[in-house]
Scaffold this active site. Sequence first.
Site: not given
Lengths: 423, 270
Positions: A117, A139, A406
Amino acid sequence: MTQDPVTTSHSETFRPNAPFWHPGLIRTIHEQGVDGHFGDFGGAFIPEVIVPAVDDLRRAYLEAREDLAFWRELDGVGRSFAGRPTPVYLAERFSQGLGDIQVVLKREDLAHTGAHKINNALGQGLLARRMGRQRIIAETGAGQHGVAAATVCAKLGLECVVYMGTEDIERQALNVYRMQLLGAEVRPVDSGTRTLKDAINEAFRDWCTNVESTYYMLGSATGPHPYPLMVRDFQSVIGWEARRQCLEQFSHLPDAVVACVGGGSNAIGGFMPFVEDAGVALIGVEAGGSGIASGAHAATLSAGSIGILHGTRSLVLQNADGQILGTHSISAGLDYPGVGPEHAFLKTSGRAQYVSIEDEAAIRGFRLLSSTEGIMPALESAHAVAYVADNPQRFAPGSLVLIILSGRGDKDVNRSLPFAETL
Amino acid sequence: MNRIDRTFAQLKAADRLGLFPYLTVGFPDLDATEQLALAMLEAGADGIELGIPFSDPVADGVTLQHASERALSNGASVSWALDVVARLRGQTDAPLIAMTYYNPIYHYGLARLVQDAAVAGIDGLIVPDLPTAEASPLLPAAKSQGIHLIQMVAPTSTPQHLEEVGRIAQGFVYCVSLVGTTGARAQLSDRLPAFMKAVRDQVSQPLLVGFGISRPEHVAALHTIADGCIVASAIADLIEATPAAQRIAALSTYIASLRAACEPSAVASA
């Protein structure tokens, strides 16, 4: 499969010290989505009050996209601040028992803040600064994007408000505290299903209200144009690096790239640099929850239909009346009834295939990778790990299988404890 | 002639503001909508906006989110809302305008939706998450059935958007009074007069102001700058706060007070 790097159209990638990504690279290969459309999917379905802001954002991003200085700066902070490039790691012990395939992991779990991210948050943070915005909203589902956003805001000196569903706050309490430590305000969202979907709704409402001062840092490759394009571009560093690393370490491209898909940002970033390599299979793994037949899942690409959610036309989970359905996954980061429009396009065009993995299998994947490699995957990534572990026969003998890992799994240890006795 | 156009012609002749209250279909219970709508028309409303609930209403504040959730848990749906419209149409010739998000009607099928809506007696359609740039499939479909797809403008709208709305709008233009989501506010935005002037410069169609309008004095302040108003959250708040037995009376009194502010004699001095 072998490929001579020098003869590819992307040869500039392989120059020593060249940035992993830059506008020349993106422009020549990735015009898909620049107009906001991925085949029949995409678009910008938003209230008029934020249309001008989305238009501004689109113009600002398309301009930055052509600006080498922007990508140089992003590449620089990616290296110095976020720990890029992340390694590609041959998981030898994990691969044993999977027959004649070699599994390699793209280690986004080693990126700063523990997940991919940060790639998107840094890119959008630099863009927000370039646009002169001081207030950032975001969010978060699992909390990973919220932590990345809060981190980037701390680094750049920007105000940060993160919306998070109350159910997710409960299951990811540690990430809430991390965001607060980083100086962000976490606003609980108690409407609807109290998860990621509702956090996005609330972020849009904040944006509608504070649109003149605020930059919305959306965390996945969904939302109105230009978000699916922009988030994909920022996350494509995953695939570009992995592509080069596979060529350097194994002298050929992987035969398959496997990634988990919720909104789909790590997957699209991992897939995109391989889309034109016909020999590379692209496999997205969705959250099967308690099983697709049970209705308690988040497998949008496997079980959804065309619809409009959060500003984009894509596949969504909806009932016969067009109401968006609640979802279930053990992993908060995959617990979302929509998916980025480019995945819907890759599915319908047949270029990528999408499968699902249920909660219990994901937990097994979580434990298997932890115990065989000393690498604890995020529960999200554990879906991709479990798919490969459970289906090695689906890969040709001798295959090199690249799993996009990830994120790291420390945040999920509590979550996996109830399963400790049953497995 | 579309009932919306006929109503605005009559309002213009009477030099009066139009009053268009909003109800979420199926809130507070499934059978309430028809009765509440008829009572509001009786009390002086010029038409009714009927909200078809959606699970993810991003343009709505807490009041209408809650009303939507309640309506959905009561079992409200697109086809049920169309049935309500058809029953109302049997009892009134006032304009009935449907408001809903794009996904429920997209999923229903745009061609089928506008056909069924026309048969039920809908005169206009408001879709808050369908900006003008994405309206090309729905606009001609609605037009073919004589339904006005209502265009929206906001204080943030660009001059180019206002110009385009002036070119394509039918029925009326929905002017979002503030930068934000739906919900009753104590005061009108002080930017409203300048915004409405900018709209009026580009748009000759009737202008209805919505978002945040809740009090007679808000309505009275619109005489010089608009052609009418939409009142939504304040009505849901009133319904919520009033015991079922007194709802019709309370709502009628409230609508009558707004209607009085619509009369030419009520022009605000401020």
